[in-house]
Scaffold this active site. Structure first.
Site, PDB file in Angstrom:
ATOM      1  N   ALA A  95       0.829  -1.210   0.000  1.00 27.20           N
ATOM      2  CA  ALA A  95       0.000   0.000   0.000  1.00 27.20           C
ATOM      3  C   ALA A  95       0.861   1.256   0.000  1.00 27.20           C
ATOM      4  CB  ALA A  95      -0.932  -0.002   1.207  1.00 27.20           C
ATOM      5  N   TYR A 136       3.986   1.452  -1.207  1.00 29.61           N
ATOM      6  CA  TYR A 136       4.577   1.534  -2.546  1.00 29.61           C
ATOM      7  C   TYR A 136       3.583   2.160  -3.519  1.00 29.61           C
ATOM      8  CZ  TYR A 136       6.750   0.201  -6.957  1.00 29.61           C
ATOM      9  OH  TYR A 136       7.307   0.245  -8.203  1.00 29.61           O
ATOM     10  N   LYS A 181      19.411 -23.826 -16.577  1.00 26.89           N
ATOM     11  CA  LYS A 181      18.990 -23.352 -17.897  1.00 26.89           C
ATOM     12  C   LYS A 181      17.493 -23.055 -17.850  1.00 26.89           C
ATOM     13  CE  LYS A 181      19.243 -24.442 -22.834  1.00 26.89           C
ATOM     14  NZ  LYS A 181      17.816 -24.142 -23.104  1.00 26.89           N
ATOM     15  N   LYS A 201      29.815 -23.458 -18.030  1.00 28.49           N
ATOM     16  CA  LYS A 201      30.668 -22.482 -18.713  1.00 28.49           C
ATOM     17  C   LYS A 201      32.050 -22.483 -18.065  1.00 28.49           C
ATOM     18  CE  LYS A 201      26.743 -19.361 -19.560  1.00 28.49           C
ATOM     19  NZ  LYS A 201      26.159 -18.032 -19.255  1.00 28.49           N
ATOM     20  N   LYS A 222      21.137 -31.136 -21.114  1.00 27.63           N
ATOM     21  CA  LYS A 222      19.676 -31.093 -21.054  1.00 27.63           C
ATOM     22  C   LYS A 222      19.122 -32.193 -20.146  1.00 27.63           C
ATOM     23  CE  LYS A 222      17.637 -28.533 -23.352  1.00 27.63           C
ATOM     24  NZ  LYS A 222      17.306 -28.425 -24.778  1.00 27.63           N
ATOM     25  N   CYS A 258     -19.972 -42.456 -10.207  1.00 32.61           N
ATOM     26  CA  CYS A 258     -20.759 -43.687 -10.153  1.00 32.61           C
ATOM     27  C   CYS A 258     -21.679 -43.602  -8.945  1.00 32.61           C
ATOM     28  CB  CYS A 258     -19.825 -44.891 -10.027  1.00 32.61           C
ATOM     29  SG  CYS A 258     -20.673 -46.401  -9.505  1.00 32.61           S
ATOM     30  N   CYS A 275     -20.322 -50.785  -5.638  1.00 27.09           N
ATOM     31  CA  CYS A 275     -19.271 -50.711  -6.659  1.00 27.09           C
ATOM     32  C   CYS A 275     -17.923 -51.198  -6.121  1.00 27.09           C
ATOM     33  CB  CYS A 275     -19.136 -49.277  -7.161  1.00 27.09           C
ATOM     34  SG  CYS A 275     -17.931 -49.107  -8.492  1.00 27.09           S
TER      35      CYS A 275
END
Length: 678
Positions: free
Chosen positions: A37, A39, A119, A294, A318, A430, A436
């Protein structure tokens, strides 16, 4: 230029600096320093001052993050330094080959130090800063030519419009990945679905689509983030010696770098980093599809150079793909333990997410219609971690001629009972709850639970054994069990068997509402069961009532009435009820009292402390027979509080509010007075 008071100029500069600081702490450091609020208040103040004094507006102002309704043309941008792609490694051997090539080319005997970076599965971008101010942003494109996306990049909160600190070069390029966090992606798709718009298949597509919006106001409403992964400068004398240190410098300038980044000495340490990151892949707040290694020293990077379109000093290892294309060969319907009927796609087997997948959930018929799934369709399958594989997109242009649509069956594929779907609910079910086989274990567990028939000793594990051994098929079979049968089971002796048979026998004469609750009729909980029992008095009257009559009971609406009617309409359920009667189960009929005949009708009572002559549940049940509602807290509207031994704060509050208090003897006298057995 009009004369703007110096106080206004200073206030505008101060607001911009303050807001950018808070953007940095909130979006980059994940460390908010002020409430949202506050901000918003500062932001609106800056907007107002810039509107009143347009000459003070600048391109690096935080207000530019809201975007513009003017359409972007995405003009072509030529990269000063090509944005090359990376070679990929898909196995340990390929990563070892990469490391060997690096060491051979450098003539190095020892291990090479690498930087290991997740990545991110997003969109690579290039950001140019002149004298610390963002002047241009571009997509990677083909590596040599991209598109100008400056207006849209400005809307991303984690992108600094002006670099922090000092000492940065006059010209600097920062490269990074624009991505959409998982949580933001889910909320965006929910919003798009509510608005009837097309949803995105995955966060990467959402990020790419959001970044290429012609109106930056649309991009501003999308939850995009940026993570920096490299920098380039015209004056290389300002560069540190390592890639790692260059990223720390970029972080000091106000960019987010990935907290999962680490250094690794040699290829074995790289493989450890790969395996550790893959293990936590699905718990990260963003999607990644691998790890980039890297060479850390920048002088070694320069010595290794480039080949074709990729650097020799980096490689992307990957992870197994989480999305693949395959074909739906059939759709079958499974019945879960609660009766939910779920469509399952039978697939042409495909390797995805590290395993071979031949089945994928389609959730429900609404999802099938949304995706427009036909049998024979080519589809994208997604599998992430332990998540059940699911169909995320259909490729309609690959659909065979006359590919049949998917239809929900009318009858349960397991037991033949009617499949019902209440209006407004996505899940079809069902209706053969007691019969069942797919729902058998759950039906028995619920029937035996403490608030239903209260069969002590009949726990989940024993129910599993009884059903799996074929000793129990329906709840009626419980009453045919013998002590010998139970004692023959593993970990069940004579005493345990005798106790269980005794508990089953005690459940043969329940009060009506408990028996009704024990049947497991969908959405008929304790309160509804009590209301039905009090209103109708007998199970026969309840089972014969039509939906309209059922709705005369308080808290029974059309949906619950439909569930009740559907349950009693199923022949299989009626057969089980008949079997229960035959096994000696009888339920006490309830005396049907009108509201006027219930002495405590409309009153709210509260129980507190320990009662010696009955349990709290028993006391609650007896008060409800007299029409009272038993609540858990005391208020001015409470009619009476029953206080047992060691009554605590509820008794004190009752005395404070002047609410009448009864002890246990007083409660017993009240119950006897109205014919309730104590």
């Amino acid at each position: 230029m009009t004369n703007v008071p110096e106080t206004i100029r200073k206030r505008v500069d101060s607001l911009r600096a303050t807001l950018e600081d808070h953007n940095y702490y909130y979006y980059v450091q994940d460390d908010p320093r002020i409430p949202d609020a506050e901000y918003d208040r500062l932001f609106r103040e800056l907007q107002k001052l810039e509107a009143e004094h347009p000459e003070l507006a600048t391109e690096d102002s935080p207000t530019r993050r809201v975007g513009s309704s003017a359409e972007t043309s995405f003009e072509e941008v030529i990269h000063r330094l090509p944005m090359l792609s990376l070679d990929n490694a898909f196995s340990e051997d390929e990563l070892r080959d990469f490391d060997r090539r690096v060491r051979d080319r450098l003539g190095a005997d020892g291990a090479i130090e690498y930087v290991c970076e997740p990545k991110l599965d997003g969109l690579a971008v290039s950001l140019h800063y002149e004298n610390g101010t963002l002047t241009r942003a571009a997509t990677r494109g083909d590596g040599y030519t991209g598109e100008d996306i400056t207006a849209n990049i400005r809307t991303i909160p984690s992108v600094p419009l002006k670099l922090r600190g000092s000492g940065y070069p006059d010209l600097v390029e920062v490269r990074g990945e624009v991505y959409m966090p998982r949580a933001g992606f889910e909320k965006l798709n929910e919003r798009l679905a509510e608005q009837g718009e097309k949803t995105f298949v995955n966060p990467r597509n959402a990020a790419a689509g959001s970044l290429r919006q012609k109106k930056s106001t649309v991009t501003a409403r999308r939850p995009l983030e940026l993570c920096a992964y490299s920098m380039a400068v015209t004056d290389e004398s300002v560069l540190p010696e390592t890639h790692w240190d260059s990223l720390q410098l970029v972080r000091d300038w106000g960019f987010r770098i990935n907290p999962e980044m680490r250094k690794a000495e040699g290829v074995e340490a790289c493989l450890d980093a790969y395996n550790e990151l893959m293990a936590k892949r699905d718990s990260l707040p963003y999607e990644i599809d691998g790890i980039v290694f890297k060479v850390n020293r920048l002088d070694l990077q320069q010595e290794l150079g480039f080949v074709s379109r990729a650097p020799r000093w980096a490689i992307a290892h990957k992870f197994p793909a989480q999305e693949e294309l395959t074909i739906i060969e059939d759709v079958e319907f499974q019945v879960g333990r609660t009766g939910a009927v779920t469509p399952v796609a039978r697939l042409k087997p495909v390797f995805v997410g590290g395993v071979t997948v031949s089945n994928a959930t389609l959730h429900n018929m609404d999802e099938i219609r949304r995706l427009d799934v036909h049998i024979g369709d080519t589809v994208f399958i997604r599998r992430a971690g332990d998540v059940i594989p699911q169909v995320v997109k259909v490729v309609p242009e690959k659909r065979p001629a006359e590919a049949p649509m998917v239809e929900m069956p009318e009858h349960c594929p397991v037991c033949g009972s009617d499949i019902v779907q209440i209006e407004g609910e996505a899940v079809a079910r069902c209706s053969g709850g007691l019969y069942c086989p797919a729902q058998r274990k759950e039906a028995i567990r619920h029937y035996a639970s403490r608030k239903a028939m209260d069969i002590e000793g009949l726990g989940d594990r024993l129910i599993e054994v009884l059903v799996d051994e074929g000793m129990v098929s329906t709840v009626a079979d419980l009453y045919r069990l013998t002590k010998f049968q139970i004692a023959s089971l593993e970990r069940m002796g004579d005493k345990s068997a005798a106790n269980l048979i005794a508990a089953i026998d005690r459940s043969r004469e329940p009060v009506l509402w408990r028996f009704l609750y024990a049947l497991g009729i969908r959405e008929v909980g304790e309160a509804t069961a009590k209301g039905l029992a009090a209103h109708f008095g007998t199970l026969e009257a309840i089972s014969a009532a039509d939906e309209e009559t059922l709705q005369t009971v308080p808290d029974v609406g059309p949906i619950v009435a439909g569930h009740i009617r559907s349950f009693f309409d199923q022949p299989h359920n009626q057969e089980t009820l008949a079997a229960l009667k035959e096994a000696g189960v009888t339920w006490q009929e309830e005396q049907v009292l009108s509201a006027d005949e219930q002495p405590l009708n409309g009153q709210t009572w509260v129980l507190t402390g320990t009662l010696s002559g009955m349990t709290r549940d028993q006391a609650k049940e007896k008060l409800e027979q007299l029409g009272a509602k038993v609540a858990g807290s005391v208020s001015k509207k409470t009619a009476c509080v029953v206080a047992g031994e060691a009554a605590g704060s509820k008794l004190a509050k009752a005395e404070q509010l002047g609410v009448p208090v009864l002890d246990e003897e007083g409660l017993a006298n009240l119950l006897r007075e109205h014919g309730i057995e104590v």
